[in-house]
Design a protein around this motif. Structure first.
Motif, PDB file in Angstrom:
ATOM      1  N   GLY A   1       0.810  -1.213   0.000  1.00  0.00           N
ATOM      2  CA  GLY A   1       0.000   0.000   0.000  1.00  0.00           C
ATOM      3  C   GLY A   1       0.842   1.261   0.000  1.00  0.00           C
ATOM      4  N   ALA A   2       2.070   1.157   0.547  1.00  0.00           N
ATOM      5  CA  ALA A   2       2.982   2.303   0.569  1.00  0.00           C
ATOM      6  C   ALA A   2       3.944   2.289  -0.606  1.00  0.00           C
ATOM      7  N   GLY A   3       3.811   1.268  -1.467  1.00  0.00           N
ATOM      8  CA  GLY A   3       4.655   1.198  -2.660  1.00  0.00           C
ATOM      9  C   GLY A   3       6.047   0.666  -2.413  1.00  0.00           C
ATOM     10  N   ILE A   4       6.235  -0.109  -1.344  1.00  0.00           N
ATOM     11  CA  ILE A   4       7.547  -0.688  -1.044  1.00  0.00           C
ATOM     12  C   ILE A   4       7.393  -2.180  -0.780  1.00  0.00           C
ATOM     13  N   SER A   5       8.533  -2.900  -0.810  1.00  0.00           N
ATOM     14  CA  SER A   5       8.533  -4.332  -0.525  1.00  0.00           C
ATOM     15  C   SER A   5       9.899  -4.730   0.001  1.00  0.00           C
ATOM     16  N   ASP A   6      10.021  -5.975   0.441  1.00  0.00           N
ATOM     17  CA  ASP A   6      11.312  -6.461   0.947  1.00  0.00           C
ATOM     18  C   ASP A   6      12.418  -6.318  -0.100  1.00  0.00           C
ATOM     19  N   ALA A   7      12.051  -6.449  -1.363  1.00  0.00           N
ATOM     20  CA  ALA A   7      13.048  -6.378  -2.438  1.00  0.00           C
ATOM     21  C   ALA A   7      13.701  -5.009  -2.540  1.00  0.00           C
ATOM     22  N   ASP A   8      13.116  -3.999  -1.898  1.00  0.00           N
ATOM     23  CA  ASP A   8      13.678  -2.646  -1.953  1.00  0.00           C
ATOM     24  C   ASP A   8      14.815  -2.438  -0.956  1.00  0.00           C
ATOM     25  N   PHE A   9      15.089  -3.454  -0.105  1.00  0.00           N
ATOM     26  CA  PHE A   9      16.058  -3.289   0.967  1.00  0.00           C
ATOM     27  C   PHE A   9      17.144  -4.353   0.910  1.00  0.00           C
ATOM     28  N   THR A  10      18.249  -4.078   1.585  1.00  0.00           N
ATOM     29  CA  THR A  10      19.289  -5.091   1.688  1.00  0.00           C
ATOM     30  C   THR A  10      18.696  -6.327   2.365  1.00  0.00           C
ATOM     31  N   THR A  11      19.134  -7.487   1.901  1.00  0.00           N
ATOM     32  CA  THR A  11      18.604  -8.736   2.445  1.00  0.00           C
ATOM     33  C   THR A  11      18.894  -8.857   3.938  1.00  0.00           C
ATOM     34  N   ALA A  12      20.119  -8.472   4.342  1.00  0.00           N
ATOM     35  CA  ALA A  12      20.503  -8.602   5.752  1.00  0.00           C
ATOM     36  C   ALA A  12      19.586  -7.793   6.657  1.00  0.00           C
TER      37      ALA A  12
ATOM     38  N   PHE B   1      29.765  -3.151   3.206  1.00  0.00           N
ATOM     39  CA  PHE B   1      29.506  -3.930   4.422  1.00  0.00           C
ATOM     40  C   PHE B   1      28.017  -4.190   4.611  1.00  0.00           C
ATOM     41  N   ALA B   2      27.175  -3.427   3.919  1.00  0.00           N
ATOM     42  CA  ALA B   2      25.731  -3.657   4.033  1.00  0.00           C
ATOM     43  C   ALA B   2      25.350  -5.055   3.557  1.00  0.00           C
ATOM     44  N   ASP B   3      26.139  -5.615   2.642  1.00  0.00           N
ATOM     45  CA  ASP B   3      25.833  -6.936   2.092  1.00  0.00           C
ATOM     46  C   ASP B   3      26.516  -8.066   2.846  1.00  0.00           C
TER      47      ASP B   3
ATOM     48  N   GLY C   1      26.867   9.271   8.055  1.00  0.00           N
ATOM     49  CA  GLY C   1      27.751   8.115   7.940  1.00  0.00           C
ATOM     50  C   GLY C   1      27.027   6.807   7.740  1.00  0.00           C
ATOM     51  N   HIS C   2      25.705   6.801   7.922  1.00  0.00           N
ATOM     52  CA  HIS C   2      24.936   5.568   7.797  1.00  0.00           C
ATOM     53  C   HIS C   2      24.775   5.170   6.328  1.00  0.00           C
ATOM     54  N   ILE C   3      24.620   3.875   6.115  1.00  0.00           N
ATOM     55  CA  ILE C   3      24.383   3.355   4.770  1.00  0.00           C
ATOM     56  C   ILE C   3      22.877   3.172   4.582  1.00  0.00           C
ATOM     57  N   PRO C   4      22.279   3.806   3.571  1.00  0.00           N
ATOM     58  CA  PRO C   4      20.839   3.620   3.348  1.00  0.00           C
ATOM     59  C   PRO C   4      20.508   2.152   3.107  1.00  0.00           C
ATOM     60  N   ALA C   5      19.501   1.654   3.792  1.00  0.00           N
ATOM     61  CA  ALA C   5      19.062   0.274   3.566  1.00  0.00           C
ATOM     62  C   ALA C   5      18.213   0.172   2.303  1.00  0.00           C
ATOM     63  N   PHE C   6      17.698   1.307   1.844  1.00  0.00           N
ATOM     64  CA  PHE C   6      16.834   1.346   0.660  1.00  0.00           C
ATOM     65  C   PHE C   6      17.724   1.278  -0.585  1.00  0.00           C
TER      66      PHE C   6
END
Length: 424
Positions: A113-124, A372-374, A346-351
């Motif tokens: 409904g918000a136009g997002i899904s798990d696939a939009d983010f790092t798997t971790a 390192f996000a992956d 300094g943070h890495i976007p999860a999106f």
């Protein structure tokens, strides 16, 4: 008479429009624990959201004290139906929050409904927001352990490649030789704050493929091999201390000063020190510097990580409000889609779309360590994990002291295992 009826109809239409507008306006109550530079950046994002959604959604934000006070207040408030509509949270604490009934499930329908899904983010990060396959959090970033470096010192030693980044740092024996070469004339090869060494050790444990927690296999460090891998990781950092590559006792401010004063070419710390370096350099008070992923000293790339995320408290006794729920999800999606500004901390976007954008790739040094996000090593999925939780106490009680010689590494690893399993 007709004119009177016409005027009444116009008034009625206007009143209906006003009533509809009032109904459409959603006030979203927001709690976070973000102070300092993080707080300033988040406040700016909230202000931007409110400006763009004026008359539709307004975020009413409150910042509470980080750590135990925040999590305790959220839990107790949700239990009596007085929690916020949305809150920031650490993904490492999700299992504990779910166990206490603090959080509401965030369904696939909420996400779509918000136009997002798990696939939009790092798997971790996406996986860390779930318990037994059920989603309770939407990740916002990944923050983790990185290696800061003095580019001038490394260039003089021939350790800067054509791409302008450090080279030749991988491999334990090789890295230790580099540290030995820099440890002279009153300088240390590396600065590692005593109170944060557990994050380095957990990273090196992850580089060996160690399993910290498996409930079905016996709990914490389920095999003797896992205890050995933890011991190996402790031995590495203790070896730096014993060899004089890093001070025996040095807490965060002094460890930072060792690096920024040019007394050490390397500094291991979380990415939250990036704004400090940027500010010092802008003032002309810092050498040329950078930051990259931790060197791979064992078999695999890995680094300790956690995530700031968004959760929806399960406010007891409150009736479901579909429009409020949709507004909250719209806030979450908007924040993730605008997380480039958050990366300035300094943070890495999860999106993924933000992290892979040309704008983020141009952001230095963030894009130099974004990998390192992956390969992130999150806290294990247990109610004992996360900030201000028993796992942190165990690291402090056994592992950090083992690096200073107060406890033998093998004994520290075994005592940590026994302590944590005794609390399950």
């Amino acid at each position: 008479m007709k004119q009177t009826l016409k005027r009444l109809a116009l008034v009625s239409t206007a009143l209906m429009a006003l009533t509809h507008a009032a109904a459409a306006q959603q006030n979203v109550v927001w709690w976070d624990f973000l102070a300092g530079g993080d707080g300033v950046r988040m406040k700016a994002l909230i202000d931007q959201f409110n400006t763009e959604h004026q008359g539709e959604i307004t975020i009413e934000n409150t910042t509470l004290e980080w750590g135990t006070p925040f999590y305790t207040k959220l839990q107790t408030s949700a239990a009596i139906g007085e929690g916020p509509d949305i809150a920031t949270y650490h993904l490492s604490r999700i299992p504990l929050a779910v166990d206490s009934g603090t959080l509401s499930e965030i369904t696939d329908e909420d996400m779509s409904g918000a136009g997002i899904s798990d696939a939009d983010f790092t798997t971790a990060a996406s996986d860390a927001g779930k318990v037994d396959g059920t989603r309770y959090a939407v990740p916002f970033d990944q923050h983790g352990l990185i290696l800061y470096y003095n580019k001038d010192m490394l260039a003089e030693a021939g350790l800067i490649g054509e791409d302008g980044l450090p080279k030749g740092l991988d491999g334990l024996e090789n890295f230790n030789k580099i540290l030995a070469d820099f440890t002279k004339d009153g300088k240390y090869g590396i600065s590692t704050p005593t109170g944060d060494r557990y994050r380095t050790i957990y990273s090196l444990f992850g580089q060996q493929g160690g399993t910290m927690f498996d409930e079905a296999a016996g709990g914490f460090f389920p095999t003797d091999e896992d205890v050995t891998k933890l011991t190996n990781a402790i031995d590495v950092v203790k070896g730096w201390v014993d060899s004089g590559y890093t001070p025996v006792q040095v807490e965060s401010p002094a460890a930072l000063a060792l690096f920024t004063s040019g007394q050490s070419p390397f500094f291991i710390m979380g990415n939250w020190e990036i704004p400090t370096m940027v500010d010092l350099h802008a003032k002309g008070e810092l050498f040329e510097w950078g930051a990259v992923e931790l060197p791979t000293l064992f078999e695999n790339k890995a680094a300790w990580s956690d995530s700031h995320a968004f959760v929806i408290p399960a406010n007891a006794g409150k009736e479901a409000d579909a429009e409020k729920r949709a507004a909250v999800m719209k806030v979450i999606a908007w924040m993730d889609q605008h997380s480039l500004d958050w990366a300035g901390a300094g943070h890495i976007p999860a999106f993924n779309a933000v992290r892979e954008s040309a704008e983020f790739q141009a952001l230095k040094p963030q894009s130099d360590y974004a990998g390192f996000a992956d390969t992130a090593v999150f806290d294990p999925r247990t109610v004992l994990a996360g900030p201000a939780a028993p796992l942190g106490d165990a690291w402090s009680n056994y592992i950090n002291p083992a690096t200073t010689g107060e406890i033998e590494p093998a004994d520290a690893a075994q005592q940590m295992r026994d302590d944590l399993n005794g609390q399950l």
